[in-house]
Enzyme design. Structure first.
Site, PDB file in Angstrom:
ATOM      1  N   CYS A  77      -8.482 -26.057  14.422  1.00 15.31           N
ATOM      2  CA  CYS A  77      -9.713 -26.829  14.612  1.00 15.31           C
ATOM      3  C   CYS A  77      -9.459 -28.331  14.621  1.00 15.31           C
ATOM      4  O   CYS A  77     -10.208 -29.091  15.241  1.00 15.31           O
ATOM      5  CB  CYS A  77     -10.739 -26.460  13.546  1.00 15.31           C
ATOM      6  N   HIS A 109      -6.855 -19.823  12.285  1.00 18.55           N
ATOM      7  CA  HIS A 109      -8.204 -20.237  11.875  1.00 18.55           C
ATOM      8  C   HIS A 109      -8.858 -19.188  10.984  1.00 18.55           C
ATOM      9  O   HIS A 109      -9.453 -19.519   9.957  1.00 18.55           O
ATOM     10  CB  HIS A 109      -9.081 -20.487  13.109  1.00 18.55           C
ATOM     11  N   ASP A 141       0.862  -1.174   0.000  1.00 16.34           N
ATOM     12  CA  ASP A 141       0.000   0.000   0.000  1.00 16.34           C
ATOM     13  C   ASP A 141       0.898   1.223   0.000  1.00 16.34           C
ATOM     14  O   ASP A 141       2.011   1.195   0.514  1.00 16.34           O
ATOM     15  CB  ASP A 141      -0.930  -0.002   1.215  1.00 16.34           C
ATOM     16  N   CYS A 173      -8.748 -26.501   9.521  1.00 22.87           N
ATOM     17  CA  CYS A 173      -7.508 -25.792   9.832  1.00 22.87           C
ATOM     18  C   CYS A 173      -6.773 -26.455  11.001  1.00 22.87           C
ATOM     19  O   CYS A 173      -7.350 -27.247  11.742  1.00 22.87           O
ATOM     20  CB  CYS A 173      -7.789 -24.320  10.135  1.00 22.87           C
ATOM     21  N   ASP A 182      -8.376  -7.062   0.588  1.00 23.79           N
ATOM     22  CA  ASP A 182      -7.473  -7.199   1.725  1.00 23.79           C
ATOM     23  C   ASP A 182      -8.213  -6.637   2.912  1.00 23.79           C
ATOM     24  O   ASP A 182      -9.086  -5.786   2.751  1.00 23.79           O
ATOM     25  CB  ASP A 182      -6.190  -6.388   1.527  1.00 23.79           C
ATOM     26  N   CYS A 192     -14.378 -27.238  10.192  1.00 20.66           N
ATOM     27  CA  CYS A 192     -13.178 -26.567   9.683  1.00 20.66           C
ATOM     28  C   CYS A 192     -11.989 -27.526   9.708  1.00 20.66           C
ATOM     29  O   CYS A 192     -11.828 -28.311  10.636  1.00 20.66           O
ATOM     30  CB  CYS A 192     -12.880 -25.335  10.528  1.00 20.66           C
TER      31      CYS A 192
END
Length: 363
Positions: free
Chosen positions: A308, A334, A92, A305, A265, A303
Site C-alpha cells: 500500500c 497486504h 498440524d 504495508c 490460523d 494501510c
RNA sequence: GGCGGGAUUCCCGAGCGGCCAAAGGGGGAAGACUGUAAAUCUUCUGUCUCCGACUUCGAUGGUUCGAAUCCAUCUCCCGCCA
C-alpha cells in the site's frame, strides 16, 4: 513451568491478553498464525514474514511427510533449519487431511491408511506416526492427531468419531517428543454442545500444554460456530492457551477472541491474496477486477504495508492480469499485514479494555 | 494494371447449405475460497416482454423450402507479379 501467561482479561467479555513462551521465543496473544503448509508461507520469504511481525507460523505433518519426506527432514535437522525460519512453528498433525482428503482414506483404531494425493502411494498416519513426524520436524508446538468431522454429521457418527479422537489424543500424549516441544490437544464434537463439553472436559484431564478447538468452520452457519464456542471455551482450562483451528474471517476472529480464544490460523489471507482479493476494512475487494484498471490509489489508503505504501490498485491489477508473480506477492503481503495488524489492535484493545468497541466495528 | 487470399458476435479465431446466436482462446462480469491437492475453481458474456421470439457473420442483390456457408457486383485489407 507454564508456557502461558495471562496478562490481562477483558472486563465485559472472555477475551484475554496473553503471552505464550516457546523454545524459540514469545508469542503475544491473541495471535494469528499464517499458514506455511509445505515449509513456506506461500509467496513470502522468512525475512518478509519477520518484517511483517509474524511470531509463529504453521507447518503441516501430512504434506511434509509426503514431500520431502521424513528422511530428508531428519537430515535437514528439522523444519526450522530446513526453511530458515527462526521463530516459532506450530505443526498440524495431519488430522485435518484425514477430513479434507477423505476420498483416499481408510480409518483404523490406530490411524488412517491414505493413498497419497500426489502419486497414489499408500502410507499410514496415526497418533504414533504423527507425533514421531512432528518430533523429527522439531516444531515448537505439536498438535495431537485427531479426526475432523464433516458438516453435517449425525450425532451417532460424531460420538463415534469423538471416541476415536480421544483415543488418538491419549496415544498422542504418550508419545515422546523433543525437550521443550509443547503439545496441544484438540476438542471435537461436531455441532453438538454436549459432545463439545464432554470433549473439553475429557481433554482437560490430560495435561496438554494447550487446547485447541477443531472441527469448526467446516461449512456450518457462522452462528452455529459461535454457539459451539460459547459452549466449549468455558469448559477449557482458563490458564492454558486456546487455539481455534482454521478460523477465520476478521469478524470470526474477533468474535472468538470475545469468547476466550487466544490463537488462530487460517489460509484466508494467503489464499485470497493469491486469488486477487485484498482485505480492506471488514470486507475484501477484488483487486484483480477490471474496475481497478485505472485506479491509481493503493489497496487501502490507511494501510502502512509495503504494497500500500508503494503500489496502486491499477498496477497490482495489471500484474494479476498478465500473470506476474509480484501481484500475488503484494496482495498476500497486504493480507498478512492486515491480519497481523488486526491482532495487534485486538491485543491493544484488551489491554485498554476497549475491546467491546473494536468488536462492534466488525459486527 | 494483372493474379491470388481474406473480411465472423468487444479482440483473436473456428465454421464452409439445415444439428449456428455461431467451437475455442483472450478480454469483461459475477461468485467461491476458513487446521492449503487451490498463483485455483465455478457461472455468465447479441437483444428482448428470456422454457419462446427477434436481429447478427463487410455491403447490396440473387439462387434455395432453408445461406455465416453457393453466385454476382461493390467496398476495404493482405500477398505476389508488372
Amino acid at each position: 513451568m507454564s508456557c502461558f501467561e495471562i496478562l490481562k482479561s477483558s472486563s465485559d467479555t472472555l477475551a484475554r491478553r496473553g503471552r505464550l513462551t516457546t523454545r524459540r521465543g514469545t508469542v503475544e496473544t491473541p495471535v494469528f498464525m499464517p499458514v506455511g503448509t509445505r515449509a513456506t508461507v506461500k509467496a513470502m520469504s522468512p525475512a518478509e514474514m519477520e518484517e511483517l511481525g509474524a511470531e509463529i507460523i504453521l507447518g503441516n505433518t501430512y504434506h511434509l511427510l509426503l514431500k520431502p519426506g521424513l528422511d530428508i527432514m531428519a537430515k535437514a535437522g528439522g523444519l526450522h533449519k530446513f526453511s530458515n525460519w527462526k521463530r516459532s512453528i506450530l505443526t498440524d498433525s495431519g488430522g485435518f487431511q484425514v477430513f479434507s482428503l477423505s476420498k483416499l482414506r481408510k480409518i483404523t483404531p490406530d490411524g488412517v491408511k491414505f493413498a497419497s494425493h500426489i502419486d497414489g502411494s499408500r502410507f499410514f498416519l496415526g497418533p504414533v506416526e504423527s507425533m514421531n513426524t512432528q518430533r523429527v520436524l522439531d516444531s515448537d508446538i505439536v498438535m495431537a492427531f485427531d479426526e475432523c468431522t464433516p458438516y453435517p454429521c449425525t450425532c451417532e457418527a460424531a460420538a463415534k468419531s469423538l471416541a476415536l479422537t480421544h483415543r488418538w489424543e491419549r496415544m498422542s500424549f504418550e508419545q515422546e517428543l523433543n525437550p521443550g516441544q509443547l503439545r496441544f490437544g484438540i476438542v471435537q464434537g461436531a455441532m453438538y454442545k454436549d459432545l463439545r463439553i464432554h470433549s473439553a472436559r475429557e481433554l482437560a484431564a490430560i495435561d496438554f500444554d494447550g487446547y485447541s478447538i477443531g472441527g469448526l468452520s467446516v461449512g456450518e452457519p457462522e452462528e452455529l460456530m459461535f454457539d459451539m464456542l460459547d459452549a466449549t471455551t468455558p469448559e477449557m482450562p482458563w490458564a492454558k492457551p486456546r487455539y481455534l483451528m482454521g478460523v477465520g474471517t476478521p469478524k470470526q476472529i474477533v468474535e472468538a477472541v470475545a469468547r476466550g480464544v487466544d490463537m488462530f490460523d487460517c489460509v484466508m489471507p494467503t489464499r485470497l491474496g493469491r486469488h486477487g482479493s485484498a482485505f480492506v476494512g471488514k470486507d475484501t475487494i477484488p483487486v484483480k477486477a477490471g474496475r481497478y484498471a485505472e485506479d491509481f490509489t493503493p489497496i487501502d489508503e490507511n494501510c502502512s504495508c509495503y504494497a500500500c505504501r508503494n503500489f496502486t490498485k491499477a498496477y497490482i491489477r495489471h500484474l494479476f492480469n498478465v500473470g506476474e508473480i509480484l501481484g500475488v506477492r503484494l496482495v498476500t503481503w497486504h493480507n498478512i499485514h492486515y491480519f497481523l495488524t488486526l491482532m495487534r489492535r485486538i491485543r491493544a484493545a484488551i489491554e485498554n479494555d476497549t475491546f467491546a468497541e473494536l468488536r462492534r466495528e466488525f459486527q
